[in-house]
Design a protein around this motif. Structure first.
Motif, PDB file in Angstrom:
ATOM      1  N   PRO A 224       0.794  -1.225   0.000  1.00 56.31           N
ATOM      2  CA  PRO A 224       0.000   0.000   0.000  1.00 56.31           C
ATOM      3  C   PRO A 224       0.833   1.285   0.000  1.00 56.31           C
ATOM      4  CG  PRO A 224       0.072  -0.911   2.201  1.00 56.31           C
ATOM      5  CD  PRO A 224       0.792  -1.896   1.298  1.00 56.31           C
ATOM      6  N   LEU A 225       2.160   1.173  -0.135  1.00 55.50           N
ATOM      7  CA  LEU A 225       2.973   2.369  -0.071  1.00 55.50           C
ATOM      8  C   LEU A 225       3.173   3.019  -1.430  1.00 55.50           C
ATOM      9  CD1 LEU A 225       6.140   1.937  -1.117  1.00 55.50           C
ATOM     10  CD2 LEU A 225       6.216   0.555   0.926  1.00 55.50           C
ATOM     11  N   LYS A 226       3.504   4.307  -1.386  1.00 47.95           N
ATOM     12  CA  LYS A 226       3.882   5.014  -2.604  1.00 47.95           C
ATOM     13  C   LYS A 226       4.934   6.049  -2.237  1.00 47.95           C
ATOM     14  CE  LYS A 226       0.431   8.719  -2.758  1.00 47.95           C
ATOM     15  NZ  LYS A 226      -0.574   9.389  -3.569  1.00 47.95           N
ATOM     16  N   ALA A 227       5.726   6.425  -3.217  1.00 46.14           N
ATOM     17  CA  ALA A 227       6.729   7.468  -3.054  1.00 46.14           C
ATOM     18  C   ALA A 227       6.464   8.506  -4.136  1.00 46.14           C
ATOM     19  CB  ALA A 227       8.131   6.890  -3.172  1.00 46.14           C
ATOM     20  N   TYR A 228       6.576   9.774  -3.781  1.00 48.05           N
ATOM     21  CA  TYR A 228       6.276  10.824  -4.747  1.00 48.05           C
ATOM     22  C   TYR A 228       6.905  12.148  -4.319  1.00 48.05           C
ATOM     23  CZ  TYR A 228       2.636  12.349  -1.449  1.00 48.05           C
ATOM     24  OH  TYR A 228       1.960  12.777  -0.332  1.00 48.05           O
ATOM     25  N   THR A 229       6.983  13.064  -5.275  1.00 46.88           N
ATOM     26  CA  THR A 229       7.470  14.407  -5.010  1.00 46.88           C
ATOM     27  C   THR A 229       6.280  15.307  -4.725  1.00 46.88           C
ATOM     28  OG1 THR A 229       9.421  14.129  -6.411  1.00 46.88           O
ATOM     29  CG2 THR A 229       8.724  16.387  -5.969  1.00 46.88           C
ATOM     30  N   LEU A 230       6.352  16.038  -3.649  1.00 46.34           N
ATOM     31  CA  LEU A 230       5.302  16.971  -3.259  1.00 46.34           C
ATOM     32  C   LEU A 230       5.832  18.383  -3.451  1.00 46.34           C
ATOM     33  CD1 LEU A 230       2.495  17.352  -1.886  1.00 46.34           C
ATOM     34  CD2 LEU A 230       3.723  17.371   0.289  1.00 46.34           C
ATOM     35  N   LYS A 231       5.164  19.152  -4.308  1.00 49.29           N
ATOM     36  CA  LYS A 231       5.590  20.520  -4.587  1.00 49.29           C
ATOM     37  C   LYS A 231       4.595  21.558  -4.071  1.00 49.29           C
ATOM     38  CE  LYS A 231       8.101  19.168  -8.709  1.00 49.29           C
ATOM     39  NZ  LYS A 231       8.180  19.252 -10.150  1.00 49.29           N
ATOM     40  N   GLU A 232       3.360  21.133  -3.861  1.00 50.05           N
ATOM     41  CA  GLU A 232       2.284  22.018  -3.406  1.00 50.05           C
ATOM     42  C   GLU A 232       1.683  21.461  -2.112  1.00 50.05           C
ATOM     43  OE1 GLU A 232       1.447  24.849  -4.968  1.00 50.05           O
ATOM     44  OE2 GLU A 232       2.974  24.474  -6.490  1.00 50.05           O
ATOM     45  N   PRO A 233       1.089  22.303  -1.275  1.00 44.90           N
ATOM     46  CA  PRO A 233       0.442  21.815  -0.052  1.00 44.90           C
ATOM     47  C   PRO A 233      -0.628  20.768  -0.361  1.00 44.90           C
ATOM     48  CG  PRO A 233       0.636  24.192   0.009  1.00 44.90           C
ATOM     49  CD  PRO A 233       1.028  23.768  -1.382  1.00 44.90           C
ATOM     50  N   GLU A 234      -0.800  19.853   0.567  1.00 49.47           N
ATOM     51  CA  GLU A 234      -1.757  18.755   0.387  1.00 49.47           C
ATOM     52  C   GLU A 234      -2.478  18.505   1.712  1.00 49.47           C
ATOM     53  OE1 GLU A 234      -0.521  14.323  -0.265  1.00 49.47           O
ATOM     54  OE2 GLU A 234      -0.397  15.357  -2.198  1.00 49.47           O
ATOM     55  N   GLU A 235      -3.807  18.429   1.651  1.00 49.81           N
ATOM     56  CA  GLU A 235      -4.622  18.136   2.839  1.00 49.81           C
ATOM     57  C   GLU A 235      -4.810  16.625   2.964  1.00 49.81           C
ATOM     58  OE1 GLU A 235      -6.003  20.430   4.958  1.00 49.81           O
ATOM     59  OE2 GLU A 235      -5.294  22.174   3.824  1.00 49.81           O
ATOM     60  N   ARG A 236      -4.691  16.102   4.184  1.00 46.69           N
ATOM     61  CA  ARG A 236      -4.892  14.676   4.427  1.00 46.69           C
ATOM     62  C   ARG A 236      -5.774  14.483   5.644  1.00 46.69           C
ATOM     63  NH1 ARG A 236      -2.450  10.589   1.233  1.00 46.69           N
ATOM     64  NH2 ARG A 236      -0.996  11.657  -0.126  1.00 46.69           N
TER      65      ARG A 236
END
Length: 88
Positions: A24-36
């Protein structure tokens, strides 16, 4: 697919989202704010990340640091952040 494989998560996540089949994992680049809203485990692979939490609290992650968050949160990359994300 072979039974064993090597993934260079940092390099691949810099180029786009990496999803590992069967996990269930993922790796990614975050450049903008993200709500969780959901609980999650994060490992910061590169960059800096501030996690805005309820009641004015926050976590500040640097490369190699991890956080397990079990409440609503907002991810705020400092310029950009490369994350490993695992829903909890």
């Amino acid at each position: 697919m072979p039974e064993s494989l090597k993934l260079h998560l940092l390099r691949l996540a810099r180029e786009g989202e990496v999803v590992v089949p069967g996990l269930p994992l993922k790796a990614y680049t975050l450049k903008e704010p993200e709500e969780r809203e959901e609980s999650a485990f994060y490992l910061l692979l590169e960059g800096e990340l501030v996690m805005d939490l309820p009641e004015g609290r926050y976590l500040h992650l640097r490369p190699g640091e991890a956080a397990w968050v079990r409440e609503p949160h907002r991810l705020l990359p400092v310029k950009r952040a490369v994350l490993l994300f695992l829903p909890a």
